[in-house]
Every structure is written in C-alpha cells, then in structure tokens.
Design an enzyme around this catalytic site. Sequence first.
Site, mmCIF file in Angstrom:
data_model
loop_
_atom_site.group_PDB
_atom_site.id
_atom_site.type_symbol
_atom_site.label_atom_id
_atom_site.label_comp_id
_atom_site.label_asym_id
_atom_site.label_seq_id
_atom_site.Cartn_x
_atom_site.Cartn_y
_atom_site.Cartn_z
ATOM 1 N N TYR A 53 0.821 -1.220 0.000
ATOM 2 C CA TYR A 53 0.000 0.000 0.000
ATOM 3 C C TYR A 53 0.851 1.265 0.000
ATOM 4 O O TYR A 53 0.446 2.292 -0.565
ATOM 5 C CB TYR A 53 -1.011 -0.035 1.153
ATOM 6 C CG TYR A 53 -2.118 -1.016 0.850
ATOM 7 C CD1 TYR A 53 -2.134 -2.288 1.407
ATOM 8 C CD2 TYR A 53 -3.094 -0.698 -0.094
ATOM 9 C CE1 TYR A 53 -3.105 -3.206 1.063
ATOM 10 C CE2 TYR A 53 -4.072 -1.606 -0.448
ATOM 11 C CZ TYR A 53 -4.066 -2.861 0.119
ATOM 12 O OH TYR A 53 -5.023 -3.774 -0.246
ATOM 13 N N ILE A 90 -9.423 3.461 -4.419
ATOM 14 C CA ILE A 90 -8.859 3.977 -3.166
ATOM 15 C C ILE A 90 -8.005 5.221 -3.420
ATOM 16 O O ILE A 90 -7.374 5.738 -2.504
ATOM 17 C CB ILE A 90 -8.045 2.868 -2.449
ATOM 18 C CG1 ILE A 90 -6.853 2.401 -3.300
ATOM 19 C CG2 ILE A 90 -8.948 1.686 -2.107
ATOM 20 C CD1 ILE A 90 -5.958 1.381 -2.575
ATOM 21 N N HIS A 106 -14.603 1.193 -0.682
ATOM 22 C CA HIS A 106 -13.500 0.284 -0.326
ATOM 23 C C HIS A 106 -12.384 1.021 0.388
ATOM 24 O O HIS A 106 -11.284 0.498 0.495
ATOM 25 C CB HIS A 106 -12.949 -0.386 -1.593
ATOM 26 C CG HIS A 106 -13.910 -1.367 -2.192
ATOM 27 N ND1 HIS A 106 -13.775 -1.820 -3.489
ATOM 28 C CD2 HIS A 106 -15.022 -1.965 -1.708
ATOM 29 C CE1 HIS A 106 -14.757 -2.674 -3.752
ATOM 30 N NE2 HIS A 106 -15.529 -2.768 -2.693
ATOM 31 N N GLY A 172 -15.823 1.760 -15.795
ATOM 32 C CA GLY A 172 -14.477 1.228 -15.562
ATOM 33 C C GLY A 172 -14.387 0.161 -14.499
ATOM 34 O O GLY A 172 -13.435 0.143 -13.710
HETATM 35 C C1 BV8 Z 1 -17.881 -8.454 1.702
HETATM 36 C C2 BV8 Z 1 -9.553 -2.666 -1.733
HETATM 37 C C3 BV8 Z 1 -19.156 -9.325 3.466
HETATM 38 C C4 BV8 Z 1 -8.259 -3.346 -1.820
HETATM 39 C C5 BV8 Z 1 -11.065 -4.175 -2.810
HETATM 40 C C6 BV8 Z 1 -21.238 -12.221 -2.894
HETATM 41 C C7 BV8 Z 1 -21.774 -11.229 -2.054
HETATM 42 C C8 BV8 Z 1 -20.952 -10.547 -1.145
HETATM 43 C C9 BV8 Z 1 -19.593 -10.857 -1.070
HETATM 44 C C10 BV8 Z 1 -19.067 -11.826 -1.903
HETATM 45 C C11 BV8 Z 1 -19.880 -12.498 -2.804
HETATM 46 N N1 BV8 Z 1 -19.099 -13.390 -3.467
HETATM 47 C C12 BV8 Z 1 -17.820 -13.279 -3.041
HETATM 48 C C13 BV8 Z 1 -17.775 -12.361 -2.068
HETATM 49 C C14 BV8 Z 1 -16.576 -11.987 -1.327
HETATM 50 C C15 BV8 Z 1 -15.783 -10.854 -1.966
HETATM 51 C C16 BV8 Z 1 -15.769 -10.898 -3.471
HETATM 52 O O1 BV8 Z 1 -16.532 -10.180 -4.134
HETATM 53 N N2 BV8 Z 1 -14.877 -11.704 -4.031
HETATM 54 C C17 BV8 Z 1 -14.747 -11.764 -5.465
HETATM 55 C C18 BV8 Z 1 -13.267 -11.886 -5.829
HETATM 56 C C19 BV8 Z 1 -15.564 -12.934 -5.966
HETATM 57 N N3 BV8 Z 1 -16.279 -9.578 -1.528
HETATM 58 C C20 BV8 Z 1 -15.838 -9.086 -0.351
HETATM 59 O O2 BV8 Z 1 -15.099 -9.696 0.386
HETATM 60 C C21 BV8 Z 1 -16.344 -7.703 0.051
HETATM 61 N N4 BV8 Z 1 -16.802 -7.781 1.403
HETATM 62 O O3 BV8 Z 1 -18.568 -8.994 0.908
HETATM 63 O O4 BV8 Z 1 -18.110 -8.487 3.040
HETATM 64 C C22 BV8 Z 1 -19.382 -9.057 4.883
HETATM 65 C C23 BV8 Z 1 -20.672 -9.079 5.346
HETATM 66 C C24 BV8 Z 1 -20.898 -8.836 6.685
HETATM 67 C C25 BV8 Z 1 -19.839 -8.556 7.536
HETATM 68 C C26 BV8 Z 1 -18.540 -8.543 7.050
HETATM 69 C C27 BV8 Z 1 -18.295 -8.792 5.714
HETATM 70 C C28 BV8 Z 1 -15.237 -6.671 0.066
HETATM 71 C C29 BV8 Z 1 -14.698 -6.455 -1.315
HETATM 72 C C30 BV8 Z 1 -13.693 -5.297 -1.270
HETATM 73 C C31 BV8 Z 1 -12.310 -5.835 -1.503
HETATM 74 N N5 BV8 Z 1 -11.393 -4.711 -1.658
HETATM 75 N N6 BV8 Z 1 -10.319 -3.091 -2.877
HETATM 76 C C32 BV8 Z 1 -7.361 -2.603 -2.759
HETATM 77 O O5 BV8 Z 1 -7.832 -1.778 -3.578
HETATM 78 O O6 BV8 Z 1 -6.170 -2.902 -2.669
HETATM 79 S S1 BV8 Z 1 -11.669 -4.824 -4.236
HETATM 80 C C33 BV8 Z 1 -10.744 -4.317 -5.581
HETATM 81 O O7 BV8 Z 1 -11.430 -4.841 -6.744
HETATM 82 C C34 BV8 Z 1 -10.690 -2.820 -5.834
HETATM 83 O O8 BV8 Z 1 -11.464 -2.036 -4.967
HETATM 84 C C35 BV8 Z 1 -11.262 -2.705 -7.236
HETATM 85 O O9 BV8 Z 1 -11.847 -1.501 -7.487
HETATM 86 C C36 BV8 Z 1 -12.255 -3.788 -7.157
HETATM 87 C C37 BV8 Z 1 -12.985 -4.199 -8.379
HETATM 88 O O10 BV8 Z 1 -12.088 -4.215 -9.441
HETATM 89 P P1 BV8 Z 1 -12.336 -3.143 -10.619
HETATM 90 O O11 BV8 Z 1 -12.365 -1.773 -10.026
HETATM 91 O O12 BV8 Z 1 -13.520 -3.567 -11.398
HETATM 92 O O13 BV8 Z 1 -11.009 -3.296 -11.412
HETATM 93 P P2 BV8 Z 1 -10.702 -4.422 -12.490
HETATM 94 O O14 BV8 Z 1 -9.248 -4.379 -12.810
HETATM 95 O O15 BV8 Z 1 -11.324 -5.715 -12.054
HETATM 96 O O16 BV8 Z 1 -11.523 -3.949 -13.782
HETATM 97 C C38 BV8 Z 1 -11.154 -2.762 -14.424
HETATM 98 C C39 BV8 Z 1 -12.141 -2.578 -15.556
HETATM 99 O O17 BV8 Z 1 -11.851 -1.321 -16.196
HETATM 100 C C40 BV8 Z 1 -12.050 -3.659 -16.611
HETATM 101 O O18 BV8 Z 1 -13.337 -4.088 -16.966
HETATM 102 C C41 BV8 Z 1 -11.371 -2.946 -17.796
HETATM 103 O O19 BV8 Z 1 -11.872 -3.390 -19.046
HETATM 104 C C42 BV8 Z 1 -11.800 -1.519 -17.579
HETATM 105 N N7 BV8 Z 1 -10.850 -0.527 -18.096
HETATM 106 C C43 BV8 Z 1 -9.499 -0.618 -18.159
HETATM 107 N N8 BV8 Z 1 -8.997 0.526 -18.698
HETATM 108 C C44 BV8 Z 1 -10.057 1.344 -18.958
HETATM 109 C C45 BV8 Z 1 -11.238 0.677 -18.576
HETATM 110 N N9 BV8 Z 1 -12.458 1.226 -18.714
HETATM 111 C C46 BV8 Z 1 -12.518 2.472 -19.246
HETATM 112 N N10 BV8 Z 1 -11.437 3.181 -19.646
HETATM 113 C C47 BV8 Z 1 -10.205 2.649 -19.518
HETATM 114 N N11 BV8 Z 1 -9.124 3.355 -19.921
#
Ligand code: BV8
Length: 225
Positions: A53, A90, A106, A172
């Site tokens: 971080y 973030i 987040h 995004g």
């Molecule tokens: C929680 C901080 C419960 C860290 C991050 C179902 C329901 C609820 C939860 C879950 C569920 N299934 C699974 C879960 C658990 C989990 C989850 O979702 N896992 C996934 C992997 C399956 N979720 C959690 O754990 C969440 N918490 O559910 O808590 C709870 C309930 C009660 C009590 C306690 C707890 C917490 C999730 C948060 C995790 N932290 N970030 C850090 O940043 O270091 S997540 C991380 O991924 C970032 O925040 C990021 O933003 C996020 C999503 O990624 P994206 O932003 O979409 O980025 P990505 O690279 O994936 O995509 C980029 C996109 O941009 C692409 O599509 C690309 O094509 C496009 N792009 C690229 N360039 C451009 C562009 N678009 C336009 N212009 C461009 N130039």
Amino acid sequence: MQNIVILTGAGISAESGLKTFRAEDGLWENHPVEEVATPEGFARDPDLVQRFYDERRMRVLAAQPNPAHEALGRLERELGDRLLIVTQNIDDLHERGGAGRVLHMHGEVLSAWCQRCDARHRWERSLRDGPSCPSCEMVSLRPDIVWFGEMPYQMGRIFGALEQADLFVSIGTSGAVYPAAAFVQHARDARARTLELNLERSAGSALFDETRLGPASKLVPQFVQ
Ligand code: BV8
C-alpha cells in the site's frame, strides 16, 4: 428531475497511470490477493501488506486526474445532491478532478486507520515502519482499506440511493467484486435505466440497458456534456 448513481472502478483511473486489478499486468498478479488484500494476509505479513500500500500511495500522489474524473466533477457541481458518485477506487483522483462528495466504499489509500482508538488520519507517507497513531500514540495504524471479507463502507446509504435512482451508470469496472457488482441489479429492481461505460464488456454487461465500449477519458465527457 433525475437522481443518478454512478459507480466507478479501477478503469476510470487507468488513463491516469494507475494499474487496474485484472489486466494482464494487474496488481493481483504481482501479489496473490490473499497475501495483500485480506485481514489474514495483514496479520500474517504486515510488512508485505504495508509495502504494497505504500507503493500504491506513492503512485496515487504522483498521478493526475484525467478528463473522466474532471467530467464527473462538473456533473456533480451541476446536479448537486441528485448525483451520488460511489467509487471502488482507493485513490483521490475524483476529488482532485473536482468532485466533492465521493463515497469510497473500499476505503482510501491516503487514509490511515488506528486499530486501537479507531481514529482515521490523512496519510501521505509510509506506514511501513510502524508509525504511531497521532491520536493515541500507539503503534496500531493500518491502511484504511476494505479488504476481502470486510464490510464495505456506507452500504445502507448506497442501497438507499439505488432505490431512488432514475439512472445508474457503471464506469471502468469488471463487475468481479461484490457487493458492488450487484448494484446494477438493485438499480434494475428500482426501475432505473442502467448504462455501462467500459473499455470492454464486463461480467455484468448483460444486465445493462446500454453498454458503450471505449476509454473512460472519451466516453465520460461525452456522457456528461
Ligand atoms: C464483503 C480494496 C461481506 C483493496 C477491494 C457475494 C456477495 C458478497 C460478497 C461476496 C460475494 N461473493 C464473493 C464475495 C466476497 C468478496 C468478493 O466479491 N470476491 C470476489 C473476488 C468474488 N467480496 C468481499 O469480500 C467484500 N466484502 O462482501 O463483506 C461481509 C458481510 C458482513 C460482515 C462482514 C463482511 C469486500 C470487497 C472489497 C475488496 N477490496 N479493494 C485494494 O484496492 O487494494 S476490491 C478491488 O477490486 C478494488 O477495490 C477494485 O476496485 C475492485 C474491483 O475491481 P475493478 O475496479 O472492477 O477493477 P478491475 O481491474 O477488475 O476492472 C477494471 C475494468 O476497467 C475492466 O473491466 C477494464 O476493461 C476496464 N478498463 C481498463 N482501462 C479502462 C477501462 N475502462 C474504461 N477506460 C479505460 N481506460
């Protein structure tokens, strides 16, 4: 008058030079997710997580907002509290692009969170050598980031805004992370129109009334004007 909810992800900051998570050079490839973005990873190796971080904090401070951030800043000034910008990011590029009421679901890499007294502090330097909390003097600061398995911030406020939305715009994001990936369904349930602006189709594209493909720095100013 329209109520609009906008969700942004790492893609809106990609053209500012901040890496996204799931591109081939994405962050997660450099570090297995469970090593850096989970409480267990932090407990197991706090120095690795603080280093991860610290690196991102320095990159955020060196980055500049791009035309997409600036267009949303203009839109927020125009719409006031009829627009809510929710970001998974973030970084502070929305704020530096002119938006003043961004909801960081987040957390924020420029904020440090004391595990002892719960205080949050604006933080622009390293957390690596265990600096003490300015409020309680204890060595107990962690990045103010929502890790996997932790509850995102202000979910009640977000769901309340989605229930009132006439338009939901996703910009995004790959739709890979919940609960953010489910917002489009909540918006549909509230009979809002749904629009996706992304570089490529995402996991949730089929749920949007309309998907426009292209870079955010082009699509967002076109949407806002
Ligand atoms: C929680 C901080 C419960 C860290 C991050 C179902 C329901 C609820 C939860 C879950 C569920 N299934 C699974 C879960 C658990 C989990 C989850 O979702 N896992 C996934 C992997 C399956 N979720 C959690 O754990 C969440 N918490 O559910 O808590 C709870 C309930 C009660 C009590 C306690 C707890 C917490 C999730 C948060 C995790 N932290 N970030 C850090 O940043 O270091 S997540 C991380 O991924 C970032 O925040 C990021 O933003 C996020 C999503 O990624 P994206 O932003 O979409 O980025 P990505 O690279 O994936 O995509 C980029 C996109 O941009 C692409 O599509 C690309 O094509 C496009 N792009 C690229 N360039 C451009 C562009 N678009 C336009 N212009 C461009 N130039």
